[in-house]
Design a protein around this motif. Structure first.
Motif, short mmCIF file in Angstrom:
data_model
loop_
_atom_site.label_atom_id
_atom_site.label_comp_id
_atom_site.label_asym_id
_atom_site.label_seq_id
_atom_site.Cartn_x
_atom_site.Cartn_y
_atom_site.Cartn_z
N TRP A 237 -5.89 13.75 0.13
CA TRP A 237 -5.07 12.73 -0.55
C TRP A 237 -6.00 11.66 -1.13
O TRP A 237 -5.98 10.49 -0.70
CB TRP A 237 -4.10 12.10 0.44
N LEU B 136 -4.72 8.10 -2.03
CA LEU B 136 -4.25 7.16 -1.02
C LEU B 136 -5.42 6.34 -0.49
O LEU B 136 -6.45 6.88 -0.10
CB LEU B 136 -3.58 7.91 0.14
N TRP C 260 -6.33 2.97 5.27
CA TRP C 260 -5.64 1.85 5.91
C TRP C 260 -6.66 0.95 6.59
O TRP C 260 -7.64 1.44 7.19
CB TRP C 260 -4.65 2.41 6.93
N VAL D 89 4.57 6.54 0.59
CA VAL D 89 3.33 6.45 1.38
C VAL D 89 2.26 5.80 0.51
O VAL D 89 1.98 6.25 -0.60
CB VAL D 89 2.88 7.86 1.84
N VAL D 90 1.65 4.73 1.04
CA VAL D 90 0.70 3.95 0.24
C VAL D 90 -0.70 3.91 0.85
O VAL D 90 -1.63 3.39 0.22
CB VAL D 90 1.21 2.52 0.03
N ALA D 91 -0.88 4.44 2.07
CA ALA D 91 -2.20 4.40 2.71
C ALA D 91 -2.30 5.58 3.67
O ALA D 91 -1.30 6.21 4.03
CB ALA D 91 -2.41 3.09 3.46
N ARG D 92 -3.52 5.87 4.09
CA ARG D 92 -3.75 7.00 4.98
C ARG D 92 -4.68 6.56 6.11
O ARG D 92 -5.46 5.61 5.98
CB ARG D 92 -4.38 8.17 4.24
#
Length: 629
Positions: free
Chosen positions: A349, A352, A355, A431-434
């Motif tokens: 991803w 992304l 985090w 979903v905005v972060a991983r």
């Protein structure tokens, strides 16, 4: 007419013998008499190519073709165009040659060379197959075909070359080696091994040939064969750093830790600036319990600004993180463990952002497993802490999906703020972060082992734990893991456990090893890890080596005895032992209070190192079956 042909033929013989000046003189004299003779023009084109003037050859061959479009004239034109970098015109000319004379192997081979340079490897392989059909005994064509087949992701290359082994001589070793490298780069180690063996057999006095064969045998986990090959390489060509490095790694995988330490220390002395060898030497020092020396080496790599930025710098930092964790320096250890992201396969991803541990003003976090099943099970315990900050989409291996849904949810956070991503489902748009599961302790600022309560709670099967004590046994991990032999136990070494009376044994072994139990027992559970967990829930005790099974039983709060290797994984180090003395073994775990360890007490080879802990475990099992549970 026949006289001119004889003169052209004589000139071509001179050219073949390396006499370009003689050939040129004959052809120029003939051309003065017959300026439009296509054979003479073609002969002059051949001389121009041999003289490094493909530009002249193109014009001469073109004039010859205009008079007589012979197939071999098109071959010369196509080859000259190829040498000038005009690939498409070269391909067209050579294609015409194959159409005009399909029985000329030279045309098919020349066309294949152009197609290969154009990246059209499937077509190149087909052209070389046609050439081989016309000249099946041509070893050079066979090797050309093999290269095209590898580049085109063809199969069966190694076996075909092995079937032709008698045709290869020492002069072919270089090309065979190049093909083996291509296969190795594509992860096709089994086929590469065949070719490295062919090279070794043709160059038996060359240490490099044995070293390369040993390296690929190691990649295939054929450790004993790799050891023999690398020892022979070292005898033939002593003090070669790469040979000593691989020799040390093989010895380490076989559990010969002191000998591995000697080999890797020698490799580092021979190549003190090779960061890869330095990191490997630090690894064996850590496994031998020489943490201070290992830390000095790792910090030395990280102090080098060039090495620190590369892959070996990432390895050094990750290994330093595990060393610090094993020492109990958790905050620094977790921070350095973040270097693993530079070592993992390309992120699935990339869009992304990673985090940073803070609450997200909008959207959810993709929290994903990234290594083994055991790591995923262990670090799921941090999920509730994460959910207090962010909503989560949880990406786990499919085998863990149903198991994860057994997590207790007293605060309702899992039900309200966590979604398990179904197999192959797209990541939701919000979903905005991983974040990897193993990053949670660092990002959440948790520098201590969290308080434990069982966090995987499958239902206990009806009628379980009635009658004779039920003991689950798991003796092997994933054999694909390069150092699996140090953690797994040959089943025959556990045969004495079957002599303990009054105990019903159940196999918890997964994979191929399940078919070779140490003694008769109930068969292994099938299905996903929830099915296995249901079996574990009905057991009185689990005995296992260091695999995901230890984490599963520990996370469920079930009694588990871990047979652990010397210098084992950081999470089982003595710094994480509980304050209370072990009841049965020689170690405990704050990660899983129901777990006791039976540790090896020295760096002997596995056949010796396992004897004492297995004997201690068997004696403990005799006592355990007689006590109230």
């Amino acid at each position: 007419m026949d006289g001119r042909r004889d003169r052209v033929a004589g000139a071509m013989r001179l050219l073949a013998d390396g006499d370009r000046d003689g050939a040129t003189s004959v052809l120029r004299a003939a051309l003065a008499e017959a300026p439009d003779d296509p054979d003479i023009l073609h002969g002059m084109a051949c001389v121009a190519r041999a003289s490094g003037r493909p530009d002249l050859a193109i014009g001469l061959a073109g004039r010859a073709i205009a008079i007589l479009p012979a197939a071999h004239f098109h071959i010369t034109l196509g080859c000259a165009l190829h040498e000038q970098g005009h690939l498409e015109p070269a391909r067209a000319a050579l294609h015409v040659a194959t159409l005009r004379e399909p029985r000329d192997a030279r045309a098919h081979a020349a066309l294949a060379a152009v197609l290969g340079e154009m990246g059209r490897w499937g077509e190149a392989e087909a052209s070389l197959r046609a050439a081989l059909g016309l000249r099946p005994a041509d070893t050079a064509l066979l090797l050309d075909w093999a290269r095209a087949a590898i580049m085109g992701d063809g199969v069966g290359i190694g076996p075909r070359l092995e079937a032709s082994a008698r045709r290869f001589v020492a002069q072919d070793a270089g090309r065979l080696h190049g093909l083996a490298v291509l296969l190795s780069e594509r992860g096709r180690h089994a086929e590469a091994e065949i070719l490295y063996r062919l090279v070794r057999d043709r160059c038996p006095d060359q240490g490099a040939a044995w070293a390369n064969h040993g390296a690929v045998l190691f990649a295939l986990n054929r450790h004993e064969e790799a050891l023999a090959a690398l020892e022979q390489a070292d005898r033939l060509a002593p003090d070669v750093p790469e040979t000593l490095n691989n020799l040390g790694l093989v010895l380490m995988a076989l559990g010969h830790l002191p000998r591995a330490g000697v080999a890797l220390a020698a490799a580092r002395r021979c190549a003190p600036d090779d960061a890869r060898i330095v990191v490997n030497d630090a690894t064996i020092l850590t496994d031998m319990g020489e943490d201070a020396a290992a830390e000095r080496l790792l910090r030395g790599v990280l102090a080098d600004p060039v090495a620190a930025r590369g892959a070996e710098g990432a390895r050094a930092e990750f290994n330093l993180g595990t060393l610090l964790l094993a020492r109990g320096a958790m905050a620094e250890g977790w921070r350095h463990l973040e270097a693993r992201e530079r070592l993992l396969p390309e992120m699935r991803w990339p869009a992304l952002a990673p985090w940073d541990g803070s609450a997200l003003p909008h959207g959810r976090l993709l929290l994903h497993a990234e290594q083994g099943l055991g790591d995923a099970i262990q670090f799921l315990r941090y999920l509730p802490y994460c959910l207090r900050r962010v909503g989560v989409v949880l990406d786990l291996p499919p085998a863990l999906h149903r198991l994860a849904r057994t997590m207790p949810d007293p605060e309702g956070l899992i039900a309200s703020r966590c979604m398990v991503l179904s197999d192959e489902a797209p990541v939701p748009d919000d979903v905005v972060a991983r974040c990897g599961l193993l990053s949670l302790p660092h990002l959440l600022g948790m520098a201590e082992v969290p308080p434990f309560v069982p966090y995987l709670l499958p239902p206990v099967p009806e009628g379980a734990r009635v009658g004779a004590p039920r003991v689950g046994l798991c003796w092997a991990g994933n054999p694909a893991f390069r150092f699996d032999r140090r953690r797994s136990i040959p089943p025959q070494m556990l045969a004495s456990l079957g002599d303990v009376g009054g105990v019903c044994f159940i196999s918890l072994q997964h994979g191929a090893a399940a078919g070779d139990p140490p003694f008769a027992m109930e068969p292994a559970a099938t299905g996903d890890w929830l099915d296995t967990a249901r079996v574990v829930a009905g057991l009185d005790l689990v005995i296992t080596v260091d695999t995901a099974m230890a984490h599963l039983a520990g996370a469920m709060g079930r009694p588990v005895w871990l047979l652990n290797r010397f210098g084992g994984d950081w999470r089982w180090s003595a710094v994480f032992d509980r304050a209370e003395a072990p009841r049965w073994g020689n170690g405990t775990s704050r990660w899983y209070p129901s777990l006791e360890q039976f540790r090896q007490d020295g760096p002997e080879v596995p056949a010796c190192a396992w004897q004492a802990p297995i004997a201690a475990l068997r004696a403990a099992l005799e006592c355990w079956r007689c006590v109230d549970r």
